[in-house]
Design an enzyme around this catalytic site. Structure first.
Site, PDB file in Angstrom:
ATOM      1  N   GLU A  49     -30.024  38.786   9.180  1.00 33.93           N
ATOM      2  CA  GLU A  49     -29.515  37.526   8.655  1.00 33.93           C
ATOM      3  C   GLU A  49     -30.535  36.448   8.980  1.00 33.93           C
ATOM      4  O   GLU A  49     -30.879  36.241  10.144  1.00 33.93           O
ATOM      5  CB  GLU A  49     -28.173  37.162   9.292  1.00 33.93           C
ATOM      6  CG  GLU A  49     -26.986  37.884   8.704  1.00 33.93           C
ATOM      7  CD  GLU A  49     -25.682  37.382   9.302  1.00 33.93           C
ATOM      8  OE1 GLU A  49     -25.668  36.263   9.865  1.00 33.93           O
ATOM      9  OE2 GLU A  49     -24.694  38.111   9.236  1.00 33.93           O
ATOM     10  N   ASP A  60     -21.749  25.867  12.729  1.00 29.37           N
ATOM     11  CA  ASP A  60     -22.583  26.384  13.810  1.00 29.37           C
ATOM     12  C   ASP A  60     -22.411  25.601  15.099  1.00 29.37           C
ATOM     13  O   ASP A  60     -22.247  24.380  15.091  1.00 29.37           O
ATOM     14  CB  ASP A  60     -24.059  26.361  13.387  1.00 29.37           C
ATOM     15  CG  ASP A  60     -24.329  27.298  12.231  1.00 29.37           C
ATOM     16  OD1 ASP A  60     -23.949  28.468  12.351  1.00 29.37           O
ATOM     17  OD2 ASP A  60     -24.901  26.857  11.222  1.00 29.37           O
TER      18      ASP A  60
END
Length: 263
Positions: A49, A60
């Site tokens: 990823e 995040d």
């Protein structure tokens, strides 16, 4: 069949679970990031990823937010991220790459242009966390028509009424977020994850990969044992943030991969 599909077929034939690693493109700089990326398959990573740096990464935690800031400060852009993928593909044409990020840079580029460039560069799938299923016509369906997998996230709050919609146009694999909240916030627990993975698998034939809250080989093994594999991001990005040499970062990754593969 995409590289992602082929990888899961190979892993099934070998009786192994998948280990997926996340790094931020351009963190701490392009050369160091590419060196780590090139070493990931040799460290046991099955799928990479690759984070696309963005100024407002709402899903995040601080570790990955700071990685994105470092990359942006080094001048990382969508074009340079795609070039990083091309450079990786010079020596590796088999390891799948999933671009993970937010829709704004793609929308700004233009969906058709972006998809053509991503496919040409060697990207295999997309995880775009701020596009819900109601917006599938924006990117999900065009991406799949272009030959890219579109990977959707399911979470502990994705109830039985919502889950079919989440799974409807997903391909490649389903990414199950093991905890509520942001990346790197808490530890994943197999006892909680197992029943949720089973619930998702009742609605799809796709592999279910679990991420968020995995930091050790032991946790990687425990989580992979109740799923089709696991993802580690913040723990790896944290090692990069410490300025460790590439060899040390890859040794850390290899330990995590071994944990997942031993499940």
């Amino acid at each position: 069949m995409t590289r992602i599909d082929a990888t899961f077929a190979r892993l099934r034939s070998e009786g192994k679970k998948a280990f997926v690693s996340y790094i931020m493109a351009g963190d701490p700089d392009v050369d160091a990031s590419l060196a780590v990326m090139k070493g990931l398959p040799g460290a046991g990573v099955d799928i990479i990823e690759l984070g696309l740096p963005f100024t407002d990464p709402m899903a995040d935690g601080s570790t990955i937010q700071l990685a994105g800031q470092r990359a942006l400060e080094q001048g990382m852009t969508l074009d340079r991220t795609l070039q990083m993928v091309r450079d990786f593909r010079v020596g590796n044409d088999s390891t799948p790459i999933v671009l993970m990020g937010y829709y704004n840079p793609i929308y700004s580029r233009g969906v058709d242009t972006f998809l053509a460039q991503a496919k040409e560069a060697g990207i295999d799938g997309l995880i775009i966390v701020d596009l819900p299923p109601e917006e599938d016509e924006e990117l999900c369906l065009p991406a799949q028509a272009a030959g890219l997998n579109f990977i959707r996230l399911a979470t502990p709050t994705t109830d039985d009424a919502r889950l079919p919609r989440v799974l409807q146009n997903t391909s490649g694999f389903v990414y199950y977020v093991s905890i509520t909240g942001i990346t790197g916030a808490a530890a994943a627990q197999a006892v909680d994850v197992g029943p949720e993975v089973a619930r998702i698998k009742a609605g799809t034939d796709l592999p279910v990969i679990v991420g968020f809250g995995i930091r050790t080989p032991e946790t990687a093994r425990e989580i992979a044992s109740v799923a089709d594999g696991c993802v580690v991001g913040s723990a790896i990005v944290g090692e990069i943030a410490k300025g460790r040499p590439t060899a040390e970062i890859l040794a850390f990754v290899e330990g995590l991969a071994s944990g997942a593969h031993s499940a």
